[in-house]
Write a protein that holds these residues in place. Structure first.
Motif, PDB file in Angstrom:
ATOM      1  N   GLU A 125      22.795  -8.611  92.021  1.00 16.19           N
ATOM      2  CA  GLU A 125      21.466  -7.952  91.516  1.00 16.19           C
ATOM      3  C   GLU A 125      21.918  -7.102  90.203  1.00 16.19           C
ATOM      4  O   GLU A 125      22.519  -6.149  90.123  1.00 16.19           O
ATOM      5  N   ASN A 126      20.926  -7.536  89.124  1.00 17.25           N
ATOM      6  CA  ASN A 126      21.185  -6.671  87.972  1.00 17.25           C
ATOM      7  C   ASN A 126      20.465  -5.269  87.833  1.00 17.25           C
ATOM      8  O   ASN A 126      20.426  -4.725  86.757  1.00 17.25           O
ATOM      9  N   TYR A 127      19.714  -5.077  88.937  1.00 20.58           N
ATOM     10  CA  TYR A 127      18.946  -3.729  88.656  1.00 20.58           C
ATOM     11  C   TYR A 127      19.843  -2.447  88.725  1.00 20.58           C
ATOM     12  O   TYR A 127      20.927  -2.404  89.489  1.00 20.58           O
ATOM     13  N   SER A 128      19.461  -1.566  87.679  1.00 19.86           N
ATOM     14  CA  SER A 128      20.431  -0.470  87.643  1.00 19.86           C
ATOM     15  C   SER A 128      19.215   0.824  87.375  1.00 19.86           C
ATOM     16  O   SER A 128      17.989   0.666  87.035  1.00 19.86           O
ATOM     17  N   ASP A 129      19.920   2.037  87.549  1.00 17.36           N
ATOM     18  CA  ASP A 129      19.215   3.290  87.250  1.00 17.36           C
ATOM     19  C   ASP A 129      18.548   3.493  85.909  1.00 17.36           C
ATOM     20  O   ASP A 129      17.614   4.336  85.545  1.00 17.36           O
ATOM     21  N   MET A 147      16.609   1.422  84.583  1.00 10.70           N
ATOM     22  CA  MET A 147      15.471   0.602  84.506  1.00 10.70           C
ATOM     23  C   MET A 147      14.389   1.653  85.149  1.00 10.70           C
ATOM     24  O   MET A 147      13.160   1.352  85.512  1.00 10.70           O
ATOM     25  N   LEU A 148      14.646   2.931  85.225  1.00 10.01           N
ATOM     26  CA  LEU A 148      13.767   4.110  85.814  1.00 10.01           C
ATOM     27  C   LEU A 148      14.110   5.489  85.191  1.00 10.01           C
ATOM     28  O   LEU A 148      15.101   5.698  84.610  1.00 10.01           O
ATOM     29  N   GLU A 169      11.473  -2.869  81.030  1.00 11.31           N
ATOM     30  CA  GLU A 169      11.033  -4.232  81.234  1.00 11.31           C
ATOM     31  C   GLU A 169      11.115  -4.651  82.549  1.00 11.31           C
ATOM     32  O   GLU A 169      10.324  -5.709  82.641  1.00 11.31           O
ATOM     33  N   PHE A 170      11.608  -3.961  83.396  1.00  9.80           N
ATOM     34  CA  PHE A 170      11.858  -4.621  84.749  1.00  9.80           C
ATOM     35  C   PHE A 170      11.006  -3.665  85.840  1.00  9.80           C
ATOM     36  O   PHE A 170      11.150  -2.568  85.434  1.00  9.80           O
ATOM     37  N   PRO A 171      10.306  -4.373  86.553  1.00 12.75           N
ATOM     38  CA  PRO A 171       9.550  -3.504  87.813  1.00 12.75           C
ATOM     39  C   PRO A 171      10.477  -2.997  88.807  1.00 12.75           C
ATOM     40  O   PRO A 171      11.573  -3.135  88.938  1.00 12.75           O
TER      41      PRO A 171
END
Length: 357
Positions: free
Chosen positions: A93-97, A99-100, A339-341
């Protein structure tokens, strides 16, 4: 903080994840639910969801904690023996901090002891985070063999104007149960149009809108998608929005109908627990918990696009647009400049909708 340990000591990791006041959920063997407000939680955006006939939710807080665990171990997490599919999905998963925004989340790691609990509680109070349910329930008796990774995500938002309360009606094919709706009717004040941006509208079953807030949050509602996972659905939605050339603003005669939503769930990812982490001194995950609370009401809360469809939409005979979310639809929440939710929800049935009085 890197873990310091005697090589003869077995380290037990406990992932404690709380997502607040937007509020959040996940996917596991056991889903401990209060009342009716349940959704199936999934830990990644890449899991296939189209064949899951249930309310399905992903929130990025679990991914933040998992990344922290990988940093502590120093590599991807692989178990000895069989590995569940979600393990590979979490590692990839490419989600990272980034993105917030930094004031949206809180992460703390440390050895299990009462001083750590006191420090976490003090930090949460200073951030005005009221949900400390897992922290209060967890036994923090000193255990030098145990570390915890605690993550919290909090989001609150208000719409620019309070939407109208609409007439109760059914959702999907559940005609016996009436649920509450809010939005914009043909008689609503036109100032409510400022709450909504049209992303695209192909027909009455294939459209997307963005609900605008006074905060940094954007709530995207989408009907109809042939994609099979949240990440593909969201990327398809972005492409459809880029290609759409119709009007972006509501006008007199347009309507918007959105059901009230309430979610309150706690979960343990059993698939990740009790298995020795490969390449370690018998380290394993004891608990992988996440609880979520999410509501959406009139004040606020928490695609492949073909030329033929585009041309059909541009036909001049379409006067009034009806954005009716009274059957299966998707919700994405993101920050304006990201860009990402950080949250994705598939609304499939009335379990998480608010029953009419």
């Amino acid at each position: 903080m890197k873990i310091e340990k005697n090589k003869k000591i077995r380290i037990i990791f406990q992932l404690i994840l709380i997502t607040l006041t937007i509020v959040t959920i996940t996917y596991a063997t056991i889903n401990m639910v209060r009342d009716k407000k349940q959704a199936t939680l999934i830990p990644t955006t890449t899991k296939h969801i189209t064949n899951m006939k249930c309310n399905t939710l992903w929130v990025g807080s679990f991914n933040l904690a998992w990344k922290e665990l990988r940093n502590e171990i120093g590599r991807d997490i692989i178990f000895e023996g069989d590995n569940p599919e979600i393990l590979y999905q979490l590692n990839n998963e490419n989600y990272s901090d980034d993105m917030l925004s930094k004031d949206s989340y809180y992460i703390k790691t440390g050895r299990m002891k009462i001083d750590l609990k006191n420090e976490i509680e003090k930090d949460l109070m200073s951030r005005k985070i009221s949900n400390r349910e897992l922290i209060n329930e967890l036994d923090f008796s000193e255990d030098l063999n145990s570390y915890i990774i605690y993550a919290s995500l909090q989001k609150e938002f208000k719409f620019k104007h309070k939407f109208d309360r609409l007439a109760d009606k059914s959702f999907e094919e559940d005609t016996e149960l009436l649920v509450k709706y809010f939005g914009i009717s043909s008689d609503s004040d036109t100032k409510l149009f400022e709450n909504v941006e049209i992303l695209f509208f192909y027909d009455n079953t294939n459209f997307a809108i963005k609900l605008l807030t006074n905060n940094n949050e954007e709530i995207i509602l989408l009907k109809d998608s042939e994609m099979n996972s949240f990440d593909k659905i969201f990327n398809h939605m972005k492409e459809a929005t880029k290609e759409y050339t119709g009007r972006k603003k509501l006008q007199k005669g347009d309507t918007v109908s959105i059901p009230y939503i309430e979610i309150d769930t706690i979960i343990n990812y059993d698939e990740l627990c009790g298995k020795i982490i490969k390449g370690t001194e018998n380290e394993y995950i004891k608990n992988a918990l996440q609880n979520v609370k999410f509501y959406l009401n009139e004040t606020g809360g928490e695609l492949k696009s073909e030329t033929l469809i585009k041309e059909i939409f541009q036909s001049s005979y379409i006067d009034s647009l009806n954005f009716d979310f009274s059957s299966e639809f998707y919700i994405f929440m993101k920050e304006k400049d990201k860009e990402f939710p950080y949250m994705a929800l598939k609304v499939d049935n009335t379990d998480i909708l608010v029953e009419a009085d």
